[in-house]
Scaffold this motif. Structure first.
Motif, PDB file in Angstrom:
ATOM      1  N   TYR A 138      81.186 -17.984   5.622  1.00  0.00           N
ATOM      2  CA  TYR A 138      80.831 -16.599   5.305  1.00  0.00           C
ATOM      3  C   TYR A 138      79.456 -16.559   4.648  1.00  0.00           C
ATOM      4  CZ  TYR A 138      85.706 -15.382   6.110  1.00  0.00           C
ATOM      5  OH  TYR A 138      86.932 -15.190   6.683  1.00  0.00           O
ATOM      6  N   GLY A 139      78.761 -15.461   4.840  1.00  0.00           N
ATOM      7  CA  GLY A 139      77.452 -15.303   4.224  1.00  0.00           C
ATOM      8  C   GLY A 139      76.343 -15.875   5.087  1.00  0.00           C
ATOM      9  N   HIS A 140      76.635 -16.932   5.799  1.00  0.00           N
ATOM     10  CA  HIS A 140      75.647 -17.523   6.692  1.00  0.00           C
ATOM     11  C   HIS A 140      75.890 -17.105   8.132  1.00  0.00           C
ATOM     12  CE1 HIS A 140      73.992 -20.190   3.648  1.00  0.00           C
ATOM     13  NE2 HIS A 140      75.226 -20.501   3.300  1.00  0.00           N
ATOM     14  N   GLY A 141      77.140 -16.796   8.444  1.00  0.00           N
ATOM     15  CA  GLY A 141      77.495 -16.459   9.811  1.00  0.00           C
ATOM     16  C   GLY A 141      77.359 -17.663  10.735  1.00  0.00           C
ATOM     17  N   ARG A 142      77.597 -18.843  10.188  1.00  0.00           N
ATOM     18  CA  ARG A 142      77.432 -20.065  10.965  1.00  0.00           C
ATOM     19  C   ARG A 142      78.750 -20.797  11.126  1.00  0.00           C
ATOM     20  NH1 ARG A 142      72.359 -22.602   7.814  1.00  0.00           N
ATOM     21  NH2 ARG A 142      70.952 -20.865   8.105  1.00  0.00           N
ATOM     22  N   LYS A 143      78.759 -21.634  12.127  1.00  0.00           N
ATOM     23  CA  LYS A 143      79.893 -22.504  12.378  1.00  0.00           C
ATOM     24  C   LYS A 143      79.554 -23.864  11.773  1.00  0.00           C
ATOM     25  CE  LYS A 143      80.247 -24.121  16.712  1.00  0.00           C
ATOM     26  NZ  LYS A 143      80.669 -24.275  18.093  1.00  0.00           N
ATOM     27  N   PHE A 144      80.510 -24.457  11.070  1.00  0.00           N
ATOM     28  CA  PHE A 144      80.328 -25.750  10.403  1.00  0.00           C
ATOM     29  C   PHE A 144      81.360 -26.700  10.980  1.00  0.00           C
ATOM     30  CE2 PHE A 144      81.066 -28.205   6.277  1.00  0.00           C
ATOM     31  CZ  PHE A 144      79.950 -29.005   6.443  1.00  0.00           C
ATOM     32  N   VAL A 145      80.924 -27.679  11.764  1.00  0.00           N
ATOM     33  CA  VAL A 145      81.818 -28.620  12.424  1.00  0.00           C
ATOM     34  C   VAL A 145      81.751 -29.949  11.681  1.00  0.00           C
ATOM     35  CG1 VAL A 145      82.368 -29.785  14.585  1.00  0.00           C
ATOM     36  CG2 VAL A 145      81.419 -27.481  14.632  1.00  0.00           C
TER      37      VAL A 145
END
Length: 108
Positions: free
Chosen positions: A73-80
């Motif tokens: 959240y806040g970045h709108g990124r996916k973290f794999v």
């Protein structure tokens, strides 16, 4: 000499080959068993909101045997994250709103 060498390769050759394959795929095997431990555990499930390293709020989007995917959240990124590295992260999860949790909050 050749007879002795072929005798040991014949008896113990499979063990040598298994050891070489194990060394070649060490990271994949480690990642597989780490993922299996993570999936078998009941600490985290898909759609749980967690905090990574205490600061990043994220949702667990996908869990597989090889990797876990978070939406930050806040970045709108996916973290794999490969599951072998998952245990080195500090992952926190809020306690559910139950009677025990409410008693715990009153004691603080």
């Amino acid at each position: 000499m050749e007879e002795l060498l072929s005798q040991y390769i014949g008896e113990w050759g499979w063990l040598t080959i298994a050891a070489l394959v194990g060394l070649a795929f060490k990271d994949a095997i480690n990642n597989f068993f780490s993922g299996l431990k993570f999936l078998m555990g009941t600490d985290f499930d898909i759609d749980d909101v967690v905090y990574i390293n205490g600061t990043k709020k994220a949702r667990i989007v996908r869990q597989t045997i090889w990797k876990t995917t978070f939406y930050v959240y806040g970045h709108g990124r996916k973290f794999v994250v490969p599951n072998s590295s998952l245990w080195s992260l500090k992952i926190e999860k809020d306690l559910p709103n139950t009677a025990i949790y409410e008693e715990y909050k009153k004691e603080e």
